[in-house]
Motif scaffolding. Structure first.
Motif, PDB file in Angstrom:
ATOM      1  N   UNK A   4       3.575  -2.811   6.961  1.00  0.00           N
ATOM      2  CA  UNK A   4       4.252  -1.664   7.572  1.00  0.00           C
ATOM      3  C   UNK A   4       5.544  -2.049   8.268  1.00  0.00           C
ATOM      4  N   UNK A   5       5.515  -3.126   9.025  1.00  0.00           N
ATOM      5  CA  UNK A   5       6.711  -3.553   9.758  1.00  0.00           C
ATOM      6  C   UNK A   5       7.822  -3.982   8.806  1.00  0.00           C
ATOM      7  N   UNK A   6       7.476  -4.778   7.816  1.00  0.00           N
ATOM      8  CA  UNK A   6       8.488  -5.256   6.866  1.00  0.00           C
ATOM      9  C   UNK A   6       9.124  -4.092   6.118  1.00  0.00           C
ATOM     10  N   UNK A   7       8.308  -3.180   5.623  1.00  0.00           N
ATOM     11  CA  UNK A   7       8.855  -2.050   4.872  1.00  0.00           C
ATOM     12  C   UNK A   7       9.669  -1.104   5.760  1.00  0.00           C
ATOM     13  N   UNK A   8       9.264  -0.949   7.006  1.00  0.00           N
ATOM     14  CA  UNK A   8      10.009  -0.097   7.925  1.00  0.00           C
ATOM     15  C   UNK A   8      11.405  -0.669   8.164  1.00  0.00           C
ATOM     16  N   UNK A   9      11.495  -1.964   8.392  1.00  0.00           N
ATOM     17  CA  UNK A   9      12.804  -2.595   8.618  1.00  0.00           C
ATOM     18  C   UNK A   9      13.648  -2.554   7.350  1.00  0.00           C
ATOM     19  N   UNK A  10      13.042  -2.831   6.200  1.00  0.00           N
ATOM     20  CA  UNK A  10      13.782  -2.794   4.934  1.00  0.00           C
ATOM     21  C   UNK A  10      14.336  -1.394   4.681  1.00  0.00           C
ATOM     22  N   UNK A  11      13.507  -0.377   4.888  1.00  0.00           N
ATOM     23  CA  UNK A  11      13.952   1.001   4.679  1.00  0.00           C
ATOM     24  C   UNK A  11      15.080   1.355   5.644  1.00  0.00           C
TER      25      UNK A  11
END
Length: 104
Positions: A66-73
């Motif tokens: 969740x954290x990685x995808x949130x930052x990437x988005x």
């Protein structure tokens, strides 16, 4: 199957985190609705995965996805600045998640 559900739940964590940000403190209807649906589905998937996976590993993976995808988005949409250091740190998170899966 629990691993697939866990990863999907981590993806939904990124959805609800982004929707929460866009809801402007729950004052905008559709981001608030998306937040609620994604939150319930994400928690439900995590709960399902925890029936067979160890809580420490599963929770760490769920949060990391969740954290990685949130930052990437956020970087992809311009809501957050892009930097090579952020990308390297996200790769570090992903590497740790893979390591947790391998030692499980």
């Amino acid at each position: 199957m629990p691993w697939i559900i866990l990863i999907a739940s981590g993806v939904l964590e990124a959805v609800w985190a982004t929707a929460l940000s866009r809801s402007q403190g729950f004052t905008r209807l559709w981001p608030t609705v998306i937040f609620g649906i994604a939150l319930i589905a994400s928690m439900g998937g995590l709960a399902y995965a925890l029936r067979t996976l160890p809580v420490g590993t599963a929770y760490a993976i769920w949060v990391a996805v969740g954290a990685a995808l949130t930052v990437i988005y956020a970087m992809a949409t311009g809501a957050e600045s892009f930097s090579i250091l952020k990308v390297l740190l996200i790769l570090g998170i992903v590497s740790c998640v893979v390591g947790l899966k391998l030692v499980h």
